[in-house]
Design an enzyme around this catalytic site. Structure first.
Site, mmCIF file in Angstrom:
data_model
loop_
_atom_site.group_PDB
_atom_site.id
_atom_site.type_symbol
_atom_site.label_atom_id
_atom_site.label_comp_id
_atom_site.label_asym_id
_atom_site.label_seq_id
_atom_site.Cartn_x
_atom_site.Cartn_y
_atom_site.Cartn_z
ATOM 1 C CB ALA A 14 -12.536 -11.706 22.776
ATOM 2 C CB SER A 16 -13.562 -20.047 22.852
ATOM 3 O OG SER A 16 -13.319 -19.848 21.466
ATOM 4 N N GLY A 17 -10.675 -20.243 23.823
ATOM 5 C CA GLY A 17 -9.278 -20.510 23.519
ATOM 6 C C GLY A 17 -9.099 -21.941 23.067
ATOM 7 N NE ARG A 18 -8.911 -22.445 17.847
ATOM 8 C CZ ARG A 18 -8.751 -22.504 16.530
ATOM 9 N NH1 ARG A 18 -9.429 -23.388 15.831
ATOM 10 N NH2 ARG A 18 -7.926 -21.688 15.904
ATOM 11 N N GLY A 82 -5.482 -8.110 20.820
ATOM 12 C CA GLY A 82 -4.551 -7.050 21.175
ATOM 13 C C GLY A 82 -4.983 -6.246 22.395
ATOM 14 C CG HIS A 241 -2.573 -8.790 17.045
ATOM 15 N ND1 HIS A 241 -2.948 -7.935 16.034
ATOM 16 C CD2 HIS A 241 -3.651 -8.880 17.862
ATOM 17 C CE1 HIS A 241 -4.182 -7.512 16.242
ATOM 18 N NE2 HIS A 241 -4.621 -8.082 17.350
ATOM 19 C CG ASP A 242 -6.154 -12.458 17.316
ATOM 20 O OD1 ASP A 242 -5.903 -11.313 16.891
ATOM 21 O OD2 ASP A 242 -7.137 -12.701 18.041
ATOM 22 C CB THR A 265 -16.421 -12.713 16.308
ATOM 23 O OG1 THR A 265 -16.655 -14.091 16.636
ATOM 24 C CG2 THR A 265 -17.352 -11.844 17.127
ATOM 25 N N GLY A 412 -12.393 -18.525 10.209
ATOM 26 C CA GLY A 412 -13.581 -19.376 10.277
ATOM 27 C C GLY A 412 -14.753 -18.884 9.465
#
Length: 480
Positions: A14, A16-18, A82, A241-242, A265, A412
């Site tokens: 939500a 950042s992206g990689r 999601g 979904h992450d 987070t 993380g």
């Protein structure tokens, strides 16, 4: 396997992206960050949207760079948060930039939806805890504000499904991301006929569902192959979904007696189960049910995670006191036992701002000692998270009727070793921490499984060989 296979995991969060490269040599998976980019929502006429076209361009930049440096790429798969979605019209085009789940358009329509489907009944039908961010609330609000959407929309695609569509031209609904929507049947995972009937919507709004076990949707379109200098490259709907991807990365020795904490987070505390847990107790405790890789269920609770610590660091940095993660962890450890315990999910901590001051305010309100230094503040945050985890683990035992003997922590947040050790201490249970890059590794694993390059029975051993795992034993138990 004579040649190292290279695949891409696109992991969107939500903020950042990689684009992550996964290299599989037949015995281990190595992950490498190719491209990182910000994911900043955009305010447009009072509403909050995701800038998906910019995100798609950033993703393509990462794919191009990976192909330039590493040559042949087998496949890619996208995992994201999601509930959010985009509308596709009858020409196959995206109607407008998808709304952000924090957009406030849902609040005025809450009562209308809950008259149609009361909150407890939402939980019974879908297994999801009712919440304004859920797809069902957002969709209802969109249709109330813009009734013409019912005619102009052909298909609704949740966020990872939307990016898979942009890459491949194939519209599909992957079950793990779909399970977050409040629109899916709790038992079958299919669109809930009852929910759609009450909303007055056709089931055709949802494209064909694909199982959360890795499905090859097709190939990157010829136009994108030419644009990015690619060869043929498969697009795979894995555990999209992450959290499903993160859970797919857990190197279980034995799932019986195991719970998980996906830690970042946000913290998600739960365990895998054969089916949804839909009881008065699970509803009252705030547990939800979502899909796992392979079609099983995860019953979990969403707890505010290291957001409070991150916001504290931002506040200190803005005041001229920059404290890195490692230094702050050392200060928290040196501070000794926490002078107070806060509720991380108190609304006081839900929005950006001066978190140290809010923690002090909470302590005054609850008659506790206020932390005075960054180290004491960090210790309060971390120890409070461990206490919140302990409560959730005990609730998990109660609602499932099965003991929790070991907790797997991934993500993380496990780089904060004090948090891992305090979790072991406060819960009184062994904690196995790893992998750190949980979503990316889980994403890569589901692609390898879809391509037939690994067997399901070998996954836990493969992940264990590919990750640095640390085991924490409880030194004592502190009752929350």
């Amino acid at each position: 396997m004579s040649e190292t296979q290279k695949l891409l995991a696109i992991d969107l969060g939500a903020s950042s992206g990689r684009v992550m490269l996964g290299s599989y040599d037949g015995s281990t998976i190595q992950v490498e960050e190719i491209h990182r980019f910000d994911n900043t929502p955009v305010q447009v006429q009072g509403h909050l949207h995701w800038d998906v076209l910019r995100l798609f361009q950033e993703i393509k930049q990462g794919v191009r760079e990976a192909a330039r440096v590493h040559g042949k790429l087998l496949s890619l798969s996208v995992d994201t948060w999601g509930v959010d979605y985009g509308f596709i019209d009858h020409r196959g085009k995206l109607l407008y930039a998808p709304h952000h789940y924090r957009d406030q358009r849902t609040e005025p329509h809450r009562s209308g939806l809950e008259e149609l489907i009361p909150p407890r009944e939402q939980f019974t039908l879908t297994g999801n805890q009712p919440a304004l961010i859920n797809t069902v609330y957002q969709l209802y609000a969109d249709l109330q504000d813009h009734p013409s959407l019912a005619e102009s929309v052909k298909t609704m695609l949740l966020t990872p499904d939307l990016f898979h569509y942009l890459f491949s031209g194939v519209a599909a609904a992957e079950k793990s991301i779909w399970s977050t929507s409040g629109l899916a049947d709790a038992v079958t995972g299919e669109p809930s006929h009852e929910v759609f009937k009450r909303l007055g919507l056709p089931l055709s709004l949802i494209p064909g569902l694909v199982a959360a076990s890795g499905t090859v949707l097709g190939e990157v379109t010829p136009a994108i192959q030419e644009e990015l200098g690619l060869g043929a490259m498969k697009v795979i709907a894995g555990a999209s979904h992450d959290t499903a991807s993160a859970v797919a990365s857990i190197p279980y020795v034995n799932k019986d007696g195991a719970a998980f904490i996906s830690c970042g987070t946000w913290s998600l505390v739960g365990r895998e189960s054969e089916g949804p847990v839909i009881t008065d107790e699970s509803y009252a405790y705030g547990f939800t049910n979502e899909g796992c890789y392979g079609g099983t269920n995860r019953v979990l609770k969403n707890i505010t995670g290291l957001w409070i610590l991150q916001e504290s660091q931002r506040h200190w940095a803005a005041s001229g006191q920059r404290i890195g993660h490692a230094e702050l962890a050392e200060l928290a450890a040196a501070a000794g036992p926490a002078v107070a315990i806060i509720d991380p999910d108190d609304p006081l901590f839900s929005t950006p701002g001066d978190m140290p001051q809010r923690i002090a305010e909470y302590c005054r309100r609850t008659g506790q000692t206020e932390p005075r230094t960054p180290g004491e503040t960090a210790r309060v945050i971390v120890e409070s998270l461990a206490h919140a985890y302990s409560v959730a683990i005990d609730e998990l035992e109660e609602i499932t009727g099965e003991p929790v003997r070991v907790i797997h922590m991934v993500g993380g947040g496990i780089q904060n070793r004090l948090l891992c050790q305090l979790t072991a201490d406060v819960t009184g249970r062994e904690v196995v921490a790893g992998p750190v890059e949980a979503s990316a590794i889980g994403n890569i694993v589901t692609q390898l499984l879809a391509l037939g390059l690994v067997e399901r029975a070998d996954v836990s051993e493969l992940i264990a060989h590919s990750s640095s795992l640390i085991t924490y034993q409880p030194s004592h138990r502190t009752n929350p």
